[in-house]
Design an enzyme around this catalytic site. Structure first.
Site, PDB file in Angstrom:
ATOM      1  N   LYS A 128       0.542  -1.263  -0.034  1.00 30.81           N
ATOM      2  CA  LYS A 128       0.147   0.220   0.290  1.00 30.81           C
ATOM      3  C   LYS A 128       0.788   1.389  -0.314  1.00 30.81           C
ATOM      4  O   LYS A 128       1.522   0.916   0.890  1.00 30.81           O
ATOM      5  CB  LYS A 128      -1.207  -0.319   1.418  1.00 30.81           C
ATOM      6  CG  LYS A 128      -1.945   1.073   1.151  1.00 30.81           C
ATOM      7  CD  LYS A 128      -3.062  -0.318   0.278  1.00 30.81           C
ATOM      8  CE  LYS A 128      -4.478   0.847   0.028  1.00 30.81           C
ATOM      9  NZ  LYS A 128      -5.547   0.061  -0.216  1.00 30.81           N
ATOM     10  N   ASP A 168      -7.396   4.134  -4.602  1.00 31.09           N
ATOM     11  CA  ASP A 168      -7.789   4.011  -3.123  1.00 31.09           C
ATOM     12  C   ASP A 168      -8.381   5.386  -3.123  1.00 31.09           C
ATOM     13  O   ASP A 168      -8.607   6.053  -3.528  1.00 31.09           O
ATOM     14  CB  ASP A 168      -6.927   3.955  -1.575  1.00 31.09           C
ATOM     15  CG  ASP A 168      -7.315   3.070  -0.414  1.00 31.09           C
ATOM     16  OD1 ASP A 168      -7.986   2.298  -0.264  1.00 31.09           O
ATOM     17  OD2 ASP A 168      -7.182   4.132   0.245  1.00 31.09           O
TER      18      ASP A 168
HETATM   19  P1  NDP Z   1     -12.925   8.382  -2.693  1.00 28.38           P
HETATM   20  O1  NDP Z   1     -11.498   9.217  -2.159  1.00 28.38           O
HETATM   21  O2  NDP Z   1     -13.047   7.561  -3.635  1.00 28.38           O
HETATM   22  O3  NDP Z   1     -13.790   8.412  -1.470  1.00 28.38           O
HETATM   23  C1  NDP Z   1     -13.953   8.357   0.431  1.00 28.38           C
HETATM   24  C2  NDP Z   1     -15.133   8.684   0.788  1.00 28.38           C
HETATM   25  O4  NDP Z   1     -14.901   8.818   1.992  1.00 28.38           O
HETATM   26  C3  NDP Z   1     -15.078  10.503   0.078  1.00 28.38           C
HETATM   27  O5  NDP Z   1     -17.308  10.085   0.303  1.00 28.38           O
HETATM   28  C4  NDP Z   1     -14.883  11.123   1.799  1.00 28.38           C
HETATM   29  O6  NDP Z   1     -15.573  11.756   1.853  1.00 28.38           O
HETATM   30  C5  NDP Z   1     -15.024   9.419   2.967  1.00 28.38           C
HETATM   31  N1  NDP Z   1     -13.741  10.368   2.992  1.00 28.38           N
HETATM   32  C6  NDP Z   1     -12.530   9.701   3.826  1.00 28.38           C
HETATM   33  N2  NDP Z   1     -12.050   9.931   4.456  1.00 28.38           N
HETATM   34  C7  NDP Z   1     -12.789  10.391   5.556  1.00 28.38           C
HETATM   35  C8  NDP Z   1     -13.014  11.103   6.398  1.00 28.38           C
HETATM   36  N3  NDP Z   1     -11.532  10.660   8.216  1.00 28.38           N
HETATM   37  N4  NDP Z   1     -13.822  11.143   7.368  1.00 28.38           N
HETATM   38  C9  NDP Z   1     -14.793  10.292   6.856  1.00 28.38           C
HETATM   39  N5  NDP Z   1     -15.514  10.462   5.724  1.00 28.38           N
HETATM   40  C10 NDP Z   1     -13.931  10.244   5.101  1.00 28.38           C
HETATM   41  O7  NDP Z   1     -12.034   6.620  -1.671  1.00 28.38           O
HETATM   42  P2  NDP Z   1     -12.930   5.268  -1.924  1.00 28.38           P
HETATM   43  O8  NDP Z   1     -14.580   5.144  -2.170  1.00 28.38           O
HETATM   44  O9  NDP Z   1     -12.046   5.047  -3.439  1.00 28.38           O
HETATM   45  O10 NDP Z   1     -12.500   4.407  -0.619  1.00 28.38           O
HETATM   46  C11 NDP Z   1     -13.195   4.513   0.870  1.00 28.38           C
HETATM   47  C12 NDP Z   1     -12.740   2.946   1.764  1.00 28.38           C
HETATM   48  O11 NDP Z   1     -12.464   2.043   0.858  1.00 28.38           O
HETATM   49  C13 NDP Z   1     -11.289   3.279   2.251  1.00 28.38           C
HETATM   50  O12 NDP Z   1     -10.500   2.944   3.160  1.00 28.38           O
HETATM   51  C14 NDP Z   1     -10.655   2.488   1.182  1.00 28.38           C
HETATM   52  O13 NDP Z   1      -9.436   2.556   1.358  1.00 28.38           O
HETATM   53  C15 NDP Z   1     -11.857   1.588   0.390  1.00 28.38           C
HETATM   54  N6  NDP Z   1     -11.564   0.891  -0.403  1.00 28.38           N
HETATM   55  C16 NDP Z   1     -11.239   0.934  -1.359  1.00 28.38           C
HETATM   56  C17 NDP Z   1     -10.755   0.844  -3.170  1.00 28.38           C
HETATM   57  C18 NDP Z   1     -10.259   0.869  -4.108  1.00 28.38           C
HETATM   58  O14 NDP Z   1     -11.285  -0.169  -5.176  1.00 28.38           O
HETATM   59  N7  NDP Z   1     -11.486   2.364  -4.092  1.00 28.38           N
HETATM   60  C19 NDP Z   1     -10.681  -1.082  -2.436  1.00 28.38           C
HETATM   61  C20 NDP Z   1     -11.176  -1.398  -0.914  1.00 28.38           C
HETATM   62  C21 NDP Z   1     -11.716  -0.354  -0.287  1.00 28.38           C
HETATM   63  P3  NDP Z   1     -14.575  13.612   1.451  1.00 28.38           P
HETATM   64  O15 NDP Z   1     -14.986  14.205  -0.059  1.00 28.38           O
HETATM   65  O16 NDP Z   1     -15.572  14.847   2.246  1.00 28.38           O
HETATM   66  O17 NDP Z   1     -13.248  13.626   1.756  1.00 28.38           O
HETATM   67  O1  2IT Z   2      -7.812  -2.016  -0.153  1.00 30.61           O
HETATM   68  C1  2IT Z   2      -8.090  -1.894  -1.513  1.00 30.61           C
HETATM   69  O2  2IT Z   2      -8.438  -3.203  -1.759  1.00 30.61           O
HETATM   70  C2  2IT Z   2      -7.935  -1.267  -2.806  1.00 30.61           C
HETATM   71  N1  2IT Z   2      -7.007  -0.099  -2.409  1.00 30.61           N
HETATM   72  C3  2IT Z   2      -7.418  -0.952  -4.209  1.00 30.61           C
HETATM   73  C4  2IT Z   2      -6.077  -1.852  -4.584  1.00 30.61           C
HETATM   74  C5  2IT Z   2      -6.183  -2.665  -5.956  1.00 30.61           C
HETATM   75  O3  2IT Z   2      -4.796  -3.291  -6.504  1.00 30.61           O
HETATM   76  O4  2IT Z   2      -6.621  -2.667  -6.569  1.00 30.61           O
END
Ligand code: NDP
Ligand code: 2IT
Length: 449
Positions: A128, A168
């Site tokens: 990561k 992420d």
């Molecule tokens: P994005 O940046 O697309 O969205 C993040 C969302 O979470 C936004 O709505 C943001 O609000 C909110 N957010 C972020 N930080 C905080 C915080 N400290 N407190 C409250 N709200 C918060 O990210 P993702 O959707 O990609 O990721 C969301 C979660 O999913 C994370 O935990 C990530 O690690 C996990 N994840 C992501 C994957 C991926 O493929 N993208 C895969 C697997 C897991 P705001 O816009 O106001 O910051």
């Molecule tokens: O937390 C996660 O699984 C990710 N941010 C996605 C990682 C990836 O290589 O697609």
């Protein structure tokens, strides 16, 4: 606390080596507690220091990222890549750009990534990375310059056989595109399989955008059917967050017959009792890059509430926390239980504190851990790499079907391991054991490295 002496020693060493790392301690503790029931049966772990090696990353890279903002001022951020474990494949995992990024957060995410990837059945190790750069309020050009500066250092440490980053929090296909372009410029190689989450026009995979969220609902559907003898049909669903993961979790929950009534961002949440209009959420967040508050201004009957944690004041059947780590603590867990929820699936990485998970489980609510439930994203990243290596691309239906099968397989592996461990249905324990046994076996076969 840990009863097994070996597990306790490993945990104490982690605490001593990394004293100021609460998120890292949290994920290690959950993992070691999951092994309590089986550690005695595996003397080879201690003999070969398997756990000591498993909790210590192969390598941590930190670097300065220097870039120039629109006002001409030079800015300095810190970049990270934690290359955790490559026993079953090259390091693989996302990049997070958020001001809260620090080494504890990076190490927890890397550790979870490794266990997650071990469940996917695909040949990917765990890693990561990211930066404390805050994308909020930055111009398009500032985002591009930052991404170029970041990858100008990171590119020398990655590659399709070494380490493959993806998105992420704060990193989506726009940022991946800028990093890909800069890496190509430096190396003069069109090395598609190194970065995943690419735009479809130059080697991205269909379904990657939707994959994490869709996978979360495919997994939830397995639990609903298998453990609760029901389905999404007619259920009230709350999804926290409104980023990539939340948006497509909401979309699939609706497709499966659920009614999503609340979504949030870091400022607050919107409640639409008639059901969230997802096209509008996508327009606000993806096109306008605006705050979720705008939704309530534009939809009669919808309300906006300041403070993202109070989203759980609204009762629901299905709780899908999809924003960030530790967003559900005991206060939120209590509201989720009192609101009558029948299931919680972790969409974000480690969105529930250890105490919250214990409370929910004690209340009889199945909790699906992130490393199993949100593995659809990285799985589809690995399918993107496969397509890049074959120099062809599959249809949406083909990738979606592979994703669905992978999620079914992960559920079965975690459930079976929970039964084997004498805790049927405890998917937190099951997911940790199923993945660790696979990775530990690969480590043992590869000798003392
Ligand atoms: P994005 O940046 O697309 O969205 C993040 C969302 O979470 C936004 O709505 C943001 O609000 C909110 N957010 C972020 N930080 C905080 C915080 N400290 N407190 C409250 N709200 C918060 O990210 P993702 O959707 O990609 O990721 C969301 C979660 O999913 C994370 O935990 C990530 O690690 C996990 N994840 C992501 C994957 C991926 O493929 N993208 C895969 C697997 C897991 P705001 O816009 O106001 O910051
Ligand atoms: O937390 C996660 O699984 C990710 N941010 C996605 C990682 C990836 O290589 O697609």
């Amino acid at each position: 606390m840990l009863k097994n002496a070996y597990l306790r020693r490993v945990y104490d060493q982690v605490l001593a080596r990394d004293p100021n790392a609460p998120e890292f301690h949290q994920c290690i503790r959950e993992f070691l507690e999951s092994l309590e029931g089986i550690a005695d049966k595996h003397p080879e772990w201690e003999q070969n220091a398997i756990l000591e090696r498993f909790v210590e990353p192969d390598r941590i890279i930190t670097f300065r990222v220097t870039w120039v903002d629109d006002a001409g001022k030079v800015q300095v951020n810190r970049g990270y890549r934690v290359q955790y474990n490559s026993a079953i494949g090259p390091y693989k995992g996302g990049l997070r750009f958020h001001p809260s990024v620090n080494l504890s957060v990076m190490k927890f995410l890397g550790f979870e990534m490794n266990l997650k990837n071990g469940l996917t059945t695909l040949p990917i190790g765990g890693g990561k990375g990211g930066s404390d750069f805050d994308p909020h309020g930055k111009s398009e050009n500032e985002i591009m310059r930052f991404c170029q500066a970041f990858i100008t250092e990171l590119y020398r440490h990655i590659g399709q056989f070494t380490d493959g980053p993806a998105g992420d929090i704060g990193v989506g296909s726009r940022e991946i595109g800028y990093m890909f372009g800069q890496m190509k410029r430096i190396t003069n190689q069109f090395d598609a399989a190194t970065l995943t989450g690419k735009h479809l026009s130059y080697g991205g995979s269909l379904v990657r955008t939707e994959a994490t969220g869709y996978g979360i609902c495919y997994f939830t559907d397995e639990v609903l059917r298998h453990q609760l003898n029901t389905s999404f049909e007619g259920k009230t669903v709350i999804v926290s967050g409104s980023g990539n993961v939340a948006t497509y979790a909401a979309e699939k929950a609706m497709q499966l017959g659920g009614r999503v009534v609340c979504m949030s961002d870091s400022n607050g949440y919107v409640h639409d009792p008639d059901g969230i209009k997802l096209d509008l959420i996508k327009d606000i967040k993806q096109n306008r890059r605006a705050r979720i508050k705008v939704y309530a201004d534009e939809v009669p009957g919808a309300t906006y509430h300041e403070g993202c944690r109070s989203i759980w004041d609204v009762p629901c059947d299905v709780a899908l926390p999809c924003a960030t780590q530790n967003e559900v603590d005991v206060a939120e867990a209590k509201k989720i239980i009192d609101g009558g929820a029948i299931i919680l699936t972790e969409g974000a990485n480690m969105p529930c504190t250890l105490e919250a998970v214990a409370m929910l489980q004690a209340a009889g609510i199945p909790v699906s851990p992130a490393k199993a439930a949100n593995a659809g994203g990285v799985s589809t990243s690995a399918l993107e790499m496969t397509q890049n290596s074959m120099r062809l691309s599959w249809t949406f239906e083909e990738v979606d079907e592979r994703l669905h099968n992978i999620m079914r397989g992960i559920y079965k592996a975690a459930y079976d391991a929970s039964v084997e461990a004498g805790q049927p249905g405890n998917l937190v324990v099951g997911a940790n054991i199923a993945s660790f046994l696979k990775i530990a076996d690969a480590m043992l076969h590869q000798g003392i490295v």
